[in-house]
Design an enzyme around this catalytic site. Sequence first.
Site, PDB file in Angstrom:
ATOM      1  N   LYS A  19      13.325   0.048 -15.651  1.00  0.00           N
ATOM      2  CA  LYS A  19      12.559  -0.846 -16.536  1.00  0.00           C
ATOM      3  C   LYS A  19      13.503  -1.570 -17.493  1.00  0.00           C
ATOM      4  N   LEU A  42       0.813  -1.222   0.000  1.00  0.00           N
ATOM      5  CA  LEU A  42       0.000   0.000   0.000  1.00  0.00           C
ATOM      6  C   LEU A  42       0.848   1.275   0.000  1.00  0.00           C
ATOM      7  N   CYS A  43       2.097   1.187  -0.474  1.00  0.00           N
ATOM      8  CA  CYS A  43       2.949   2.384  -0.448  1.00  0.00           C
ATOM      9  C   CYS A  43       2.467   3.432  -1.445  1.00  0.00           C
ATOM     10  N   PHE A  86       3.648  -6.136 -10.772  1.00  0.00           N
ATOM     11  CA  PHE A  86       3.401  -4.703 -10.970  1.00  0.00           C
ATOM     12  C   PHE A  86       4.207  -3.851  -9.984  1.00  0.00           C
ATOM     13  N   SER A 128       7.560  -0.788 -19.918  1.00  0.00           N
ATOM     14  CA  SER A 128       7.026   0.501 -20.348  1.00  0.00           C
ATOM     15  C   SER A 128       7.642   0.889 -21.692  1.00  0.00           C
ATOM     16  N   TYR A 184      13.902   6.114 -13.446  1.00  0.00           N
ATOM     17  CA  TYR A 184      12.734   5.218 -13.536  1.00  0.00           C
ATOM     18  C   TYR A 184      12.822   4.375 -14.810  1.00  0.00           C
ATOM     19  N   LYS A 204       6.733   4.626  -9.627  1.00  0.00           N
ATOM     20  CA  LYS A 204       6.533   5.018 -11.029  1.00  0.00           C
ATOM     21  C   LYS A 204       6.619   6.525 -11.300  1.00  0.00           C
ATOM     22  N   VAL A 245       0.050  23.148 -21.295  1.00  0.00           N
ATOM     23  CA  VAL A 245       0.469  22.222 -22.362  1.00  0.00           C
ATOM     24  C   VAL A 245       1.957  22.441 -22.567  1.00  0.00           C
ATOM     25  N   ARG A 305       1.281  10.843 -28.068  1.00  0.00           N
ATOM     26  CA  ARG A 305       1.389   9.620 -27.271  1.00  0.00           C
ATOM     27  C   ARG A 305       0.315   8.633 -27.708  1.00  0.00           C
ATOM     28  N   ASN A 329       0.785  13.047 -14.589  1.00  0.00           N
ATOM     29  CA  ASN A 329       0.385  12.571 -15.917  1.00  0.00           C
ATOM     30  C   ASN A 329      -0.763  13.415 -16.451  1.00  0.00           C
ATOM     31  N   LEU A 330      -0.853  13.436 -17.780  1.00  0.00           N
ATOM     32  CA  LEU A 330      -1.777  14.340 -18.463  1.00  0.00           C
ATOM     33  C   LEU A 330      -3.244  14.181 -18.027  1.00  0.00           C
TER      34      LEU A 330
HETATM   35  P1  NAD Z   1       0.631   2.005  -8.914  1.00  0.00           P
HETATM   36  O1  NAD Z   1       1.587   2.777  -8.087  1.00  0.00           O
HETATM   37  O2  NAD Z   1      -0.811   2.348  -8.848  1.00  0.00           O
HETATM   38  O3  NAD Z   1       0.781   0.441  -8.594  1.00  0.00           O
HETATM   39  C1  NAD Z   1       1.947  -0.127  -8.069  1.00  0.00           C
HETATM   40  C2  NAD Z   1       1.545  -0.876  -6.813  1.00  0.00           C
HETATM   41  O4  NAD Z   1       2.685  -1.528  -6.269  1.00  0.00           O
HETATM   42  C3  NAD Z   1       1.004   0.062  -5.728  1.00  0.00           C
HETATM   43  O5  NAD Z   1      -0.212  -0.452  -5.270  1.00  0.00           O
HETATM   44  C4  NAD Z   1       2.076   0.029  -4.637  1.00  0.00           C
HETATM   45  O6  NAD Z   1       1.506   0.170  -3.360  1.00  0.00           O
HETATM   46  C5  NAD Z   1       2.708  -1.333  -4.869  1.00  0.00           C
HETATM   47  N1  NAD Z   1       4.113  -1.451  -4.496  1.00  0.00           N
HETATM   48  C6  NAD Z   1       5.157  -0.675  -4.879  1.00  0.00           C
HETATM   49  N2  NAD Z   1       6.299  -1.145  -4.340  1.00  0.00           N
HETATM   50  C7  NAD Z   1       5.973  -2.240  -3.608  1.00  0.00           C
HETATM   51  C8  NAD Z   1       6.716  -3.168  -2.831  1.00  0.00           C
HETATM   52  N3  NAD Z   1       8.022  -3.050  -2.659  1.00  0.00           N
HETATM   53  N4  NAD Z   1       6.050  -4.180  -2.236  1.00  0.00           N
HETATM   54  C9  NAD Z   1       4.707  -4.308  -2.388  1.00  0.00           C
HETATM   55  N5  NAD Z   1       3.961  -3.470  -3.097  1.00  0.00           N
HETATM   56  C10 NAD Z   1       4.593  -2.444  -3.709  1.00  0.00           C
HETATM   57  O7  NAD Z   1       1.163   2.064 -10.407  1.00  0.00           O
HETATM   58  P2  NAD Z   1       0.515   1.525 -11.749  1.00  0.00           P
HETATM   59  O8  NAD Z   1       0.266   2.685 -12.612  1.00  0.00           O
HETATM   60  O9  NAD Z   1      -0.566   0.561 -11.457  1.00  0.00           O
HETATM   61  O10 NAD Z   1       1.775   0.778 -12.347  1.00  0.00           O
HETATM   62  C11 NAD Z   1       1.946  -0.624 -12.209  1.00  0.00           C
HETATM   63  C12 NAD Z   1       3.224  -1.019 -12.905  1.00  0.00           C
HETATM   64  O11 NAD Z   1       3.157  -0.630 -14.266  1.00  0.00           O
HETATM   65  C13 NAD Z   1       4.480  -0.365 -12.353  1.00  0.00           C
HETATM   66  O12 NAD Z   1       5.539  -1.301 -12.408  1.00  0.00           O
HETATM   67  C14 NAD Z   1       4.736   0.778 -13.309  1.00  0.00           C
HETATM   68  O13 NAD Z   1       6.083   1.138 -13.353  1.00  0.00           O
HETATM   69  C15 NAD Z   1       4.282   0.156 -14.614  1.00  0.00           C
HETATM   70  N6  NAD Z   1       3.891   1.131 -15.636  1.00  0.00           N
HETATM   71  C16 NAD Z   1       2.972   2.083 -15.339  1.00  0.00           C
HETATM   72  C17 NAD Z   1       2.608   3.019 -16.311  1.00  0.00           C
HETATM   73  C18 NAD Z   1       1.629   4.125 -15.998  1.00  0.00           C
HETATM   74  O14 NAD Z   1       1.644   5.140 -16.710  1.00  0.00           O
HETATM   75  N7  NAD Z   1       0.761   3.979 -14.989  1.00  0.00           N
HETATM   76  C19 NAD Z   1       3.168   2.943 -17.594  1.00  0.00           C
HETATM   77  C20 NAD Z   1       4.098   1.937 -17.856  1.00  0.00           C
HETATM   78  C21 NAD Z   1       4.450   1.030 -16.867  1.00  0.00           C
HETATM   79  C1  WQD Z   2       1.734  12.866 -21.697  1.00  0.00           C
HETATM   80  C2  WQD Z   2       1.835  14.100 -22.588  1.00  0.00           C
HETATM   81  C3  WQD Z   2       3.377  15.782 -21.827  1.00  0.00           C
HETATM   82  C4  WQD Z   2       1.189  16.979 -18.266  1.00  0.00           C
HETATM   83  C5  WQD Z   2       5.059   9.047 -18.484  1.00  0.00           C
HETATM   84  C6  WQD Z   2       6.334   8.294 -18.183  1.00  0.00           C
HETATM   85  C7  WQD Z   2       6.349   6.979 -18.893  1.00  0.00           C
HETATM   86  C8  WQD Z   2       5.079   6.179 -18.627  1.00  0.00           C
HETATM   87  C9  WQD Z   2       3.839   6.998 -18.796  1.00  0.00           C
HETATM   88  C10 WQD Z   2       5.509   4.600 -16.886  1.00  0.00           C
HETATM   89  C11 WQD Z   2       3.269  14.584 -22.760  1.00  0.00           C
HETATM   90  C12 WQD Z   2       1.970  16.300 -21.835  1.00  0.00           C
HETATM   91  C13 WQD Z   2       1.537  16.333 -19.431  1.00  0.00           C
HETATM   92  C14 WQD Z   2       0.887  18.369 -18.306  1.00  0.00           C
HETATM   93  C15 WQD Z   2       1.271  18.341 -20.673  1.00  0.00           C
HETATM   94  N1  WQD Z   2       5.027   5.704 -17.282  1.00  0.00           N
HETATM   95  N2  WQD Z   2       1.568  17.014 -20.609  1.00  0.00           N
HETATM   96  N3  WQD Z   2       0.927  18.990 -19.518  1.00  0.00           N
HETATM   97  O1  WQD Z   2       5.397  11.688 -20.289  1.00  0.00           O
HETATM   98  O2  WQD Z   2       4.246  10.196 -21.976  1.00  0.00           O
HETATM   99  O3  WQD Z   2       5.003   9.248 -19.884  1.00  0.00           O
HETATM  100  O4  WQD Z   2       3.958   8.228 -18.088  1.00  0.00           O
HETATM  101  O5  WQD Z   2       6.234   3.837 -17.414  1.00  0.00           O
HETATM  102  O6  WQD Z   2       7.479   6.318 -18.460  1.00  0.00           O
HETATM  103  O7  WQD Z   2       7.427   9.090 -18.581  1.00  0.00           O
HETATM  104  O8  WQD Z   2       3.083  10.786 -19.864  1.00  0.00           O
HETATM  105  O9  WQD Z   2       1.014  11.721 -18.952  1.00  0.00           O
HETATM  106  O10 WQD Z   2       3.219  12.697 -18.196  1.00  0.00           O
HETATM  107  O11 WQD Z   2       2.451  13.113 -20.502  1.00  0.00           O
HETATM  108  O12 WQD Z   2       1.299  18.966 -21.742  1.00  0.00           O
HETATM  109  O13 WQD Z   2       0.597  19.008 -17.277  1.00  0.00           O
HETATM  110  O14 WQD Z   2       1.137  15.172 -21.958  1.00  0.00           O
HETATM  111  O15 WQD Z   2       4.281  16.743 -22.271  1.00  0.00           O
HETATM  112  O16 WQD Z   2       3.400  15.018 -24.077  1.00  0.00           O
HETATM  113  P1  WQD Z   2       4.516  10.565 -20.562  1.00  0.00           P
HETATM  114  P2  WQD Z   2       2.420  12.088 -19.266  1.00  0.00           P
END
Ligand code: NAD
Ligand code: WQD
Length: 329
Positions: free
Chosen positions: A155, A34-35, A82, A126, A151, A86, A214, A228, A196-197
């Site tokens: 990955k 739950l971090c 997961f 990712s 980050y 992040k 933007v 994206r 994130n956006l």
């Molecule tokens: P999230 O933070 O909502 O989910 C991650 C979960 O892992 C959380 O519930 C957190 O409490 C738990 N956690 C983290 N470290 C832990 C540990 N050491 N032990 C037990 N639990 C732990 O994030 P999400 O968006 O659901 O992402 C899930 C996975 O997908 C991550 O690995 C993230 O890097 C990857 N990912 C996310 C995105 C995105 O944009 N959301 C994009 C690409 C990849």
């Molecule tokens: C999307 C677009 C911004 C906020 C990140 C991580 C990537 C992956 C997904 C995990 C971009 C623009 C955003 C704002 C804006 N995560 N934007 N104004 O940067 O594609 O990717 O999340 O693996 O690793 O880097 O996603 O949602 O931050 O941005 O204009 O206030 O929206 O410039 O073009 P991004 P994002």
Amino acid sequence: MKKILVTGGAGYIGSHTIVELIAAGYTPVIVDNLCNTSTQNIDGIEKIIDTKVKWHNVDCTDKDAMDKVFTEHGKIEGIIHFAAYKAVEESVQNPQKYYDNNMGSLEVVLKCMQENDVKNIIFSSSCTVYGMPDVLPVDENAPFKKAESPYGETKQICEEMLKADTCNSVALRYFNPIGSHPSALIGDCSADRPSNLVPIITEVAIGKRKKITVFGDDYNTPDGTCVRDYIHVVDLAKSHVLAMDFLIRTPGQHAFNVGTGIGVSVLDALKAFEETNNLKINYSIGPRRSGDIEQIYANGNLVKTKLGWEPIESLEQAMKSAWDWEKQK
Ligand code: NAD
Ligand code: WQD
């Protein structure tokens, strides 16, 4: 019923995946400390599936605690991993925190798998592993460029750790997940201010922020803003079920892009949110954000051919569900 251990299963993508695993007949067991989420997602999962879900409040980097989880559950068919931090910006401020948790948790999971004869793992990778690709849409053979952030580096390294291991693995390279379950009972429960956006757009819509900036309109893209590949989190969740089915019947090491293949600009995304939800979003154009790549979207041929996965949900459905989640979370 095949048992699947889901680390980070109470998080944003994890909670949606738990729902889909149960719908497909798997028995998931959540490990989450739950971090970066809350029990709201566990409650939400239980409401959606109308039954209790097994979960452990355990840190995946804690080998002794993980040993106990593996021992308690006997035969485990596979892991979906997961658990990771992040927040890209935070990883620049505090890289060690990211190395320790993201690589540390995978290391413990791989050790536990070996000791308990568990063969299959799906890993949350990712599109960030590609950096700014030379060819678009990017396919799985594109080289890993220098990571944009610690980050992103975690990955890339985790994918290397999987390749060096003897287990069967699927690295799913997610593009930009957005939206929530249509029930609005589960979603992104991160405590931090979103960066994130789409979560920023919904915060402007509800009045938590005055406006969104933007980041740059002078990119070499059709409207000058970054492009994206936004994917509905429910579609993304389903890809994990198909990946687990596939891995069980196709041992080996695999990597798949999970995106729609459609490039959407920041202004397109804003417009889709406004039109779908009949709302106006206050925005202004600001400078570029450091580290942003100009454009990236997926070549999804491999995931379609091998897993039979294709996106179903539209950008509009994603924007509607994102707004529904913001309104009730
Ligand atoms: P999230 O933070 O909502 O989910 C991650 C979960 O892992 C959380 O519930 C957190 O409490 C738990 N956690 C983290 N470290 C832990 C540990 N050491 N032990 C037990 N639990 C732990 O994030 P999400 O968006 O659901 O992402 C899930 C996975 O997908 C991550 O690995 C993230 O890097 C990857 N990912 C996310 C995105 C995105 O944009 N959301 C994009 C690409 C990849
Ligand atoms: C999307 C677009 C911004 C906020 C990140 C991580 C990537 C992956 C997904 C995990 C971009 C623009 C955003 C704002 C804006 N995560 N934007 N104004 O940067 O594609 O990717 O999340 O693996 O690793 O880097 O996603 O949602 O931050 O941005 O204009 O206030 O929206 O410039 O073009 P991004 P994002």
